[in-house]
Design a protein around this motif. Structure first.
Motif, mmCIF file in Angstrom:
data_model
loop_
_atom_site.group_PDB
_atom_site.id
_atom_site.type_symbol
_atom_site.label_atom_id
_atom_site.label_comp_id
_atom_site.label_asym_id
_atom_site.label_seq_id
_atom_site.Cartn_x
_atom_site.Cartn_y
_atom_site.Cartn_z
ATOM 1 N N ILE A 133 0.885 -1.169 0.000
ATOM 2 C CA ILE A 133 0.000 0.000 0.000
ATOM 3 C C ILE A 133 0.923 1.219 0.000
ATOM 4 O O ILE A 133 1.886 1.261 0.780
ATOM 5 C CB ILE A 133 -0.901 0.021 1.264
ATOM 6 C CG1 ILE A 133 -1.824 -1.200 1.274
ATOM 7 C CG2 ILE A 133 -1.710 1.306 1.321
ATOM 8 C CD1 ILE A 133 -2.649 -1.336 2.558
ATOM 9 N N PRO A 134 0.671 2.197 -0.861
ATOM 10 C CA PRO A 134 1.563 3.374 -0.880
ATOM 11 C C PRO A 134 1.706 4.001 0.518
ATOM 12 O O PRO A 134 0.752 4.011 1.303
ATOM 13 C CB PRO A 134 0.870 4.333 -1.851
ATOM 14 C CG PRO A 134 0.041 3.460 -2.724
ATOM 15 C CD PRO A 134 -0.398 2.305 -1.859
ATOM 16 N N LEU A 135 2.901 4.490 0.761
ATOM 17 C CA LEU A 135 3.236 5.034 2.089
ATOM 18 C C LEU A 135 3.819 6.445 1.956
ATOM 19 O O LEU A 135 4.630 6.701 1.054
ATOM 20 C CB LEU A 135 4.279 4.110 2.741
ATOM 21 C CG LEU A 135 4.916 4.560 4.053
ATOM 22 C CD1 LEU A 135 3.898 4.545 5.193
ATOM 23 C CD2 LEU A 135 6.107 3.643 4.413
ATOM 24 N N GLY A 136 3.382 7.330 2.829
ATOM 25 C CA GLY A 136 4.001 8.647 2.952
ATOM 26 C C GLY A 136 4.357 8.858 4.414
ATOM 27 O O GLY A 136 3.689 8.332 5.302
ATOM 28 N N VAL A 137 5.440 9.598 4.668
ATOM 29 C CA VAL A 137 5.896 9.790 6.051
ATOM 30 C C VAL A 137 5.989 11.283 6.372
ATOM 31 O O VAL A 137 6.489 12.065 5.560
ATOM 32 C CB VAL A 137 7.283 9.124 6.259
ATOM 33 C CG1 VAL A 137 7.782 9.366 7.680
ATOM 34 C CG2 VAL A 137 7.226 7.626 5.976
ATOM 35 N N ILE A 138 5.507 11.638 7.545
ATOM 36 C CA ILE A 138 5.729 12.996 8.067
ATOM 37 C C ILE A 138 6.547 12.821 9.341
ATOM 38 O O ILE A 138 6.062 12.286 10.339
ATOM 39 C CB ILE A 138 4.383 13.708 8.342
ATOM 40 C CG1 ILE A 138 3.596 13.845 7.026
ATOM 41 C CG2 ILE A 138 4.613 15.066 8.992
ATOM 42 C CD1 ILE A 138 2.197 14.442 7.177
ATOM 43 N N VAL A 165 13.189 -5.955 9.227
ATOM 44 C CA VAL A 165 12.206 -6.559 8.322
ATOM 45 C C VAL A 165 12.108 -5.624 7.121
ATOM 46 O O VAL A 165 12.131 -4.394 7.271
ATOM 47 C CB VAL A 165 10.818 -6.706 9.005
ATOM 48 C CG1 VAL A 165 9.854 -7.484 8.131
ATOM 49 C CG2 VAL A 165 10.946 -7.373 10.376
ATOM 50 N N PHE A 166 12.000 -6.201 5.934
ATOM 51 C CA PHE A 166 11.927 -5.403 4.729
ATOM 52 C C PHE A 166 10.474 -5.086 4.400
ATOM 53 O O PHE A 166 9.629 -5.977 4.391
ATOM 54 C CB PHE A 166 12.583 -6.181 3.577
ATOM 55 C CG PHE A 166 12.451 -5.535 2.237
ATOM 56 C CD1 PHE A 166 13.313 -4.519 1.851
ATOM 57 C CD2 PHE A 166 11.449 -5.938 1.366
ATOM 58 C CE1 PHE A 166 13.173 -3.920 0.615
ATOM 59 C CE2 PHE A 166 11.304 -5.342 0.116
ATOM 60 C CZ PHE A 166 12.168 -4.334 -0.256
ATOM 61 N N GLY A 167 10.178 -3.807 4.165
ATOM 62 C CA GLY A 167 8.800 -3.421 3.854
ATOM 63 C C GLY A 167 8.753 -2.356 2.780
ATOM 64 O O GLY A 167 9.614 -2.313 1.900
ATOM 65 N N ALA A 168 7.735 -1.490 2.869
ATOM 66 C CA ALA A 168 7.548 -0.457 1.848
ATOM 67 C C ALA A 168 8.537 0.677 2.038
ATOM 68 O O ALA A 168 8.879 1.025 3.167
ATOM 69 C CB ALA A 168 6.135 0.094 1.946
ATOM 70 N N GLN A 169 8.961 1.260 0.957
ATOM 71 C CA GLN A 169 9.691 2.528 1.049
ATOM 72 C C GLN A 169 8.693 3.634 0.713
ATOM 73 O O GLN A 169 7.890 3.519 -0.226
ATOM 74 C CB GLN A 169 10.871 2.554 0.067
ATOM 75 C CG GLN A 169 11.536 3.929 0.072
ATOM 76 C CD GLN A 169 13.003 3.925 -0.251
ATOM 77 O OE1 GLN A 169 13.629 2.870 -0.370
ATOM 78 N NE2 GLN A 169 13.571 5.110 -0.385
ATOM 79 N N ALA A 170 8.770 4.716 1.482
ATOM 80 C CA ALA A 170 7.794 5.800 1.307
ATOM 81 C C ALA A 170 7.913 6.437 -0.077
ATOM 82 O O ALA A 170 9.019 6.617 -0.592
ATOM 83 C CB ALA A 170 8.003 6.851 2.391
ATOM 84 N N ASP A 171 6.743 6.793 -0.638
ATOM 85 C CA ASP A 171 6.739 7.583 -1.882
ATOM 86 C C ASP A 171 7.255 8.990 -1.594
ATOM 87 O O ASP A 171 7.928 9.594 -2.413
ATOM 88 C CB ASP A 171 5.299 7.742 -2.417
ATOM 89 C CG ASP A 171 4.732 6.458 -2.974
ATOM 90 O OD1 ASP A 171 5.445 5.441 -2.985
ATOM 91 O OD2 ASP A 171 3.555 6.476 -3.411
#
Ligand code: NZQ
Ligand code: ZN
Length: 385
Positions: A133-138, A165-171
């Motif tokens: 699922i797309p991810l954004g980080v603040i 653990v390997f997961g999503a990288q933020a867009d």
């Protein structure tokens, strides 16, 4: 320089006011349902939550709240988030917080789209997710640099393991130093030391010949040390806070690692100490680093001597090993100077902690200048007491 492939897909919005200026427009690219993820309440107290929620509402998004992500996020919390994301068909996960919130969401993003258990998949089958699922980080507290990579550090409480653990990288990632002004000062310093640790753990990896990555790394380390000292005098100085914010991303966005096998032995020890005690990450690293390096400096004498001269400004001594040790002692003195703990007792580790189990469950890294044994890690932990 070794061969390498480099890409970093995270678009960074750095500086004051970025969220207000750009988040609304960015959200238009994603579907209607946004999971707003946060920690234990700091963002509700400092106004960041209201600001982000206002932008989400203005864009007409349906908001699914996932809160209470704890420092050193647990695997159970990941599963809770994945269930919530799946049940609500979330289109975007917006992680608002520090490394813990970001890390938890990276794995939620992958687990929500998987039929199998991601821990078993990665640790046992050694296969990795490819749909997220797309991810954004603040980012609201700086240090881990989690916002610009796909790695997450998750505590599996039943297994007593704190592993990568390997997961999503933020867009995309927003790095606004003003958001960190409410962070308690000890955590600011803990985060900044984590950044220094990431830089060191990369610098002391292999190969230890001259290369551009290490030259850039020395500049990052000097900058972190200088700006921590500025903050010790003036806790809220924006320039220093912002330099540390970018240094934190720089240390973990892959640039310093280009062409290198990183070390990260100190992190592996600290993570397992965390698995057994839930200790604070940056403060744990502060205790372990000098003790570990006193075990390693002779094996990596040339590199430790270069560290002493180029990072701490120490004049060469009669022999390389003496210069190398002076660099380690300069690091130890710096840790004392900035008020970080220097022993497990100061860190608050209970006396009855099973240090043998901590040592035995620690990963041994390939990038360390001398491969340690679990017995030696146990000795190191005893010396940390
Ligand atoms: O939970 P809330 O209430 O938000 O409080 C948090 C938490 O108590 C608070 N905080 C965050 N922003 C704040 C604030 N308090 C006031 N004002 C704000 N603006 O700070 C406390 C610590 O937050 P946390 O996210 O746990 O800190 P950090 O960013 O240091 O993250 C630590 C986690 O990241 C992992 C660590 O192992 C640890 O689990 N790491 C992740 C890495 C990565 N993915 O690349 C690399 C690192 O080496 C590290 O291992
Ligand atoms: Zn770290």
């Amino acid at each position: 320089m070794n061969n390498f492939i480099f890409e970093n897909k995270t678009k960074v919005y750095f500086g004051r006011g970025g969220v207000k200026e750009y988040l609304g427009c960015l959200l238009k690219k994603y579907g209607p349902t946004v999971m707003l993820a946060c920690g234990g309440g700091s963002v509700k107290r400092n106004g960041v939550y209201d600001e982000v929620m206002g932008i989400l509402n203005a864009q007409g998004k349906t908001v699914v709240e996932f809160s209470g992500i704890m420092p050193n996020p647990t695997y159970a919390k990941v599963q809770e988030g994945a269930r919530l994301a799946r049940e609500n068909n979330v289109d975007l996960i917006l992680a608002v917080g520090g490394g813990s919130v970001s890390d938890c969401c990276k794995i939620v993003s992958a687990q929500a789209l998987l039929d199998e258990d991601i821990w078993e998949m990665e640790m046992t089958k050694h296969t990795f997710p490819s749909r997220f699922i797309p991810l954004g980080v603040i980012v609201t507290v700086f240090g881990t640099g989690s916002e610009m990579n796909a790695g997450a550090v998750i505590t599996h409480e039943e297994k007593r393991l704190k592993y990568g653990v390997f997961g999503a990288q933020a867009d995309f990632a927003f790095l606004d130093p003003d958001y960190s002004l409410s962070v308690p000062f000890p955590q600011v310093i803990s985060g900044a030391f984590d950044t220094l640790s990431h830089a060191m753990e990369t610098y002391f990896g292999k190969p230890d010949e001259n290369n551009l990555s290490d030259d850039i790394n020395e500049a990052v380390m000097r900058s972190v040390i200088r700006n921590i000292r500025v903050l010790m005098r003036d806790h809220d100085q924006y320039e220093a806070r912002s330099e540390l914010a970018w240094a934190s991303a720089m240390a973990e966005n892959g640039v310093l690692k280009i062409g290198k096998i990183t070390d990260f032995q100190c992190h592996q020890i600290e993570h397992q100490l965390g698995a057994y005690t839930n200790c604070n990450h940056g403060r744990g690293l502060a205790v372990i680093h000098p003790v570990l390096y006193r075990h390693l400096y002779q094996a990596g004498a040339a590199r430790f001597a270069r560290f002493a001269q180029n990072v701490w400004g120490i004049a060469p001594k009669d022999c390389e090993e003496a210069t190398a040790l002076a660099g380690v002692e300069a690091l130890a003195a710096f840790i004392r100077e900035i008020g970080l703990p220097t022993t497990l007792t100061e860190l608050g580790i209970p006396e009855d902690t099973d240090l043998r189990a901590v040592a035995d469950s620690t990963n041994l890294t390939a990038g360390c200048c001398r491969k340690l044994t679990h017995e030696e890690i146990y000795q190191i932990l005893l010396e940390c007491q």
